[in-house]
Design a protein around this motif. Structure first.
Motif, PDB file in Angstrom:
ATOM      1  N   GLY A   9       0.674  -1.228   0.078  1.00  0.00           N
ATOM      2  CA  GLY A   9      -0.016  -0.143   0.092  1.00  0.00           C
ATOM      3  C   GLY A   9       0.755   1.157   0.110  1.00  0.00           C
ATOM      4  O   GLY A   9       0.444   2.085  -0.518  1.00  0.00           O
ATOM      5  N   ALA A  10       1.812   1.253   0.592  1.00  0.00           N
ATOM      6  CA  ALA A  10       3.004   2.411   0.748  1.00  0.00           C
ATOM      7  C   ALA A  10       3.616   2.760  -0.505  1.00  0.00           C
ATOM      8  O   ALA A  10       3.913   3.772  -0.894  1.00  0.00           O
ATOM      9  N   VAL A  11       4.108   1.323  -0.984  1.00  0.00           N
ATOM     10  CA  VAL A  11       4.870   1.668  -2.323  1.00  0.00           C
ATOM     11  C   VAL A  11       3.788   2.216  -3.544  1.00  0.00           C
ATOM     12  O   VAL A  11       4.131   3.101  -4.178  1.00  0.00           O
ATOM     13  N   PHE A  12       2.661   1.711  -3.597  1.00  0.00           N
ATOM     14  CA  PHE A  12       1.734   2.073  -4.696  1.00  0.00           C
ATOM     15  C   PHE A  12       0.750   2.896  -4.294  1.00  0.00           C
ATOM     16  O   PHE A  12      -0.535   3.039  -4.790  1.00  0.00           O
ATOM     17  N   TYR A  13       0.911   4.035  -3.198  1.00  0.00           N
ATOM     18  CA  TYR A  13       0.123   4.890  -2.661  1.00  0.00           C
ATOM     19  C   TYR A  13      -0.662   5.906  -3.904  1.00  0.00           C
ATOM     20  O   TYR A  13      -1.777   6.313  -3.633  1.00  0.00           O
ATOM     21  N   GLN A  14       0.098   6.132  -4.994  1.00  0.00           N
ATOM     22  CA  GLN A  14      -0.357   6.882  -5.994  1.00  0.00           C
ATOM     23  C   GLN A  14      -1.644   6.641  -6.611  1.00  0.00           C
ATOM     24  O   GLN A  14      -2.592   7.261  -7.271  1.00  0.00           O
ATOM     25  N   TRP A  15      -1.953   4.988  -6.470  1.00  0.00           N
ATOM     26  CA  TRP A  15      -3.161   4.563  -7.367  1.00  0.00           C
ATOM     27  C   TRP A  15      -4.274   4.357  -6.073  1.00  0.00           C
ATOM     28  O   TRP A  15      -5.279   3.771  -6.656  1.00  0.00           O
ATOM     29  N   MET A  16      -4.065   4.378  -4.910  1.00  0.00           N
ATOM     30  CA  MET A  16      -4.985   4.412  -4.103  1.00  0.00           C
ATOM     31  C   MET A  16      -6.334   5.138  -4.324  1.00  0.00           C
ATOM     32  O   MET A  16      -7.494   4.611  -3.921  1.00  0.00           O
ATOM     33  N   GLY A  17      -6.280   6.153  -4.807  1.00  0.00           N
ATOM     34  CA  GLY A  17      -7.650   7.064  -5.060  1.00  0.00           C
ATOM     35  C   GLY A  17      -8.400   6.279  -5.913  1.00  0.00           C
ATOM     36  O   GLY A  17      -9.553   6.506  -5.777  1.00  0.00           O
ATOM     37  N   HIS A  18      -8.052   5.275  -6.601  1.00  0.00           N
ATOM     38  CA  HIS A  18      -9.094   4.593  -7.517  1.00  0.00           C
ATOM     39  C   HIS A  18      -9.539   3.327  -6.904  1.00  0.00           C
ATOM     40  O   HIS A  18     -10.507   2.627  -7.395  1.00  0.00           O
ATOM     41  N   LEU A  19      -9.159   3.032  -5.732  1.00  0.00           N
ATOM     42  CA  LEU A  19      -9.429   1.658  -5.172  1.00  0.00           C
ATOM     43  C   LEU A  19     -10.197   1.941  -3.530  1.00  0.00           C
ATOM     44  O   LEU A  19     -10.885   1.241  -2.943  1.00  0.00           O
ATOM     45  N   THR A  20     -10.205   3.422  -3.053  1.00  0.00           N
ATOM     46  CA  THR A  20     -10.675   3.640  -1.802  1.00  0.00           C
ATOM     47  C   THR A  20     -12.049   3.359  -1.699  1.00  0.00           C
ATOM     48  O   THR A  20     -12.762   3.035  -0.552  1.00  0.00           O
ATOM     49  N   PHE A  21     -12.923   3.571  -2.701  1.00  0.00           N
ATOM     50  CA  PHE A  21     -14.369   3.043  -3.050  1.00  0.00           C
ATOM     51  C   PHE A  21     -14.680   1.635  -2.255  1.00  0.00           C
ATOM     52  O   PHE A  21     -15.751   1.508  -1.795  1.00  0.00           O
ATOM     53  N   LEU A  22     -13.540   1.019  -2.334  1.00  0.00           N
ATOM     54  CA  LEU A  22     -13.909  -0.696  -2.004  1.00  0.00           C
ATOM     55  C   LEU A  22     -13.953  -0.793  -0.718  1.00  0.00           C
ATOM     56  O   LEU A  22     -14.626  -1.874  -0.024  1.00  0.00           O
ATOM     57  N   SER A  23     -13.153   0.095   0.161  1.00  0.00           N
ATOM     58  CA  SER A  23     -13.210  -0.235   1.594  1.00  0.00           C
ATOM     59  C   SER A  23     -14.408  -0.540   2.456  1.00  0.00           C
ATOM     60  O   SER A  23     -14.372  -1.426   3.023  1.00  0.00           O
ATOM     61  N   PRO A  24     -15.432   0.310   2.189  1.00  0.00           N
ATOM     62  CA  PRO A  24     -16.667   0.231   2.923  1.00  0.00           C
ATOM     63  C   PRO A  24     -17.144  -1.410   2.667  1.00  0.00           C
ATOM     64  O   PRO A  24     -17.605  -2.121   3.527  1.00  0.00           O
ATOM     65  N   TYR A  25     -17.183  -1.746   1.204  1.00  0.00           N
ATOM     66  CA  TYR A  25     -17.698  -3.086   0.928  1.00  0.00           C
ATOM     67  C   TYR A  25     -16.945  -4.086   1.468  1.00  0.00           C
ATOM     68  O   TYR A  25     -17.208  -5.296   1.958  1.00  0.00           O
ATOM     69  N   LEU A  26     -15.345  -4.039   1.414  1.00  0.00           N
ATOM     70  CA  LEU A  26     -14.620  -4.969   2.149  1.00  0.00           C
ATOM     71  C   LEU A  26     -14.920  -5.134   3.529  1.00  0.00           C
ATOM     72  O   LEU A  26     -15.197  -6.481   4.286  1.00  0.00           O
TER      73      LEU A  26
END
Length: 301
Positions: A9-26
């Motif tokens: 997560g720390a290494v690929f932090y630049q792309w997290m904006g595209h994945l944050t919507f998944l957190s509530p579902y997970l």
């Protein structure tokens, strides 16, 4: 796996904006799978939950009072690390460590209810944004927290009584929660690293370091005190996870809404600290299980 997820997560932090919507579902799915192991009769608030709640309130007040006259931003950041409720995923980790899911789930419900009611009043007193009304704050906190806690529980209970065969199959899928948690951790850590980088300025470096250290002290203290309290009630794991594992996503939001935005870096740091502790605990727990199996195998031979 958890350290790998955190580093990734720390290494690929630049792309997290595209994945944050998944957190509530997970988180919803993890809790649903875990809550399938519970029954309504498992939710019995008692002295264990009340003791944890009192300890949490005292620690939050003490942390703010001790640090306020030294550095207000630090005081706000450390306070939020103590005041915020138990993480929605705490029952999942508790289950993996062999603790009582029902105790942590009950405390999570109680703790979130208290924060939802008392939070607007507390932040109105210490916060820096007084234009937010109590009712607006109450509704926002409820909308952020309760759908992820109550709805998985309701769905699990309905499934238990309406579709028992499907329910029993889901009960046997508990290991899936761990992998979902690893994916969630990958996203959360990446988002927090991205957030910290965006908010960094040369003039705020010392404050950010102090906030990270304050979050570490708060994390260690809460896990330790939680385990001490849990030990008195026969469940150190539930006590440690109930008091130590925090809803850091909600904490960052509350800090941004009410406090100095820089203070939100304390709960952002707390994400790393609590998951390092959880990783270490899971590794020790797994090692103990494997050692016990080897011992049993030798005795059988």
């Amino acid at each position: 796996m958890l350290p790998i997820a955190m580093v990734g997560g720390a290494v690929f932090y630049q792309w997290m904006g595209h994945l944050t919507f998944l957190s509530p579902y997970l988180i919803f799915t993890m809790l649903f799978i875990t809550y399938c192991k519970l029954q309504i009769s498992d939710f019995k608030p008692n002295k264990f939950e009340m003791t944890l709640l009192v300890a949490q309130i005292i620690l939050a007040a003490a942390a703010y009072g001790i640090t306020f006259f030294w550095n207000r931003t630090l005081a706000e950041g450390v306070f939020i690390c103590f005041f915020i409720p138990t993480a929605t995923a705490a029952p999942v980790i508790t289950s993996m460590l062999g603790g009582s899911i029902s105790k942590v789930a009950t405390y999570s419900l109680m703790c979130n209810a208290v924060v939802a009611i008392a939070g607007p009043l507390v932040f109105a007193a210490i916060g820096e944004h007084h234009e937010i009304t109590f009712l607006d704050s109450f509704k926002l906190i409820l909308s952020q927290v309760f759908p992820l806690i109550v709805m998985p529980l309701v769905l699990a209970l309905i499934l238990r009584y309406c579709l028992p065969k499907v329910h029993s199959r889901i009960v046997g899928m508990q290991q899936l929660s761990f992998y979902l948690w690893a994916v969630s951790l990958f996203i959360v850590v990446g988002s927090c690293v991205s957030f910290a980088i965006k908010n960094w300025t040369p003039s705020s470096t010392l404050t950010i370091i102090l906030l990270a250290i304050g979050a570490l002290i708060a994390c260690l203290l809460q896990f330790k005190i939680g385990r001490i309290i849990g030990g008195k009630f026969g469940d150190k794991v539930a006590g440690g996870q109930g008091l130590g594992q925090k809803n850091t996503v909600l904490a960052v939001w509350l800090a941004l809404a009410y406090l100095n935005p820089i203070a939100s870096l304390a709960p952002a740091s707390y994400v790393a600290w609590q998951n390092i502790i959880n990783s270490w605990q899971l590794m020790r727990h797994q090692n103990r299980i494997e050692a016990a199996k080897m011992k049993t195998g030798k005795e059988t031979v």
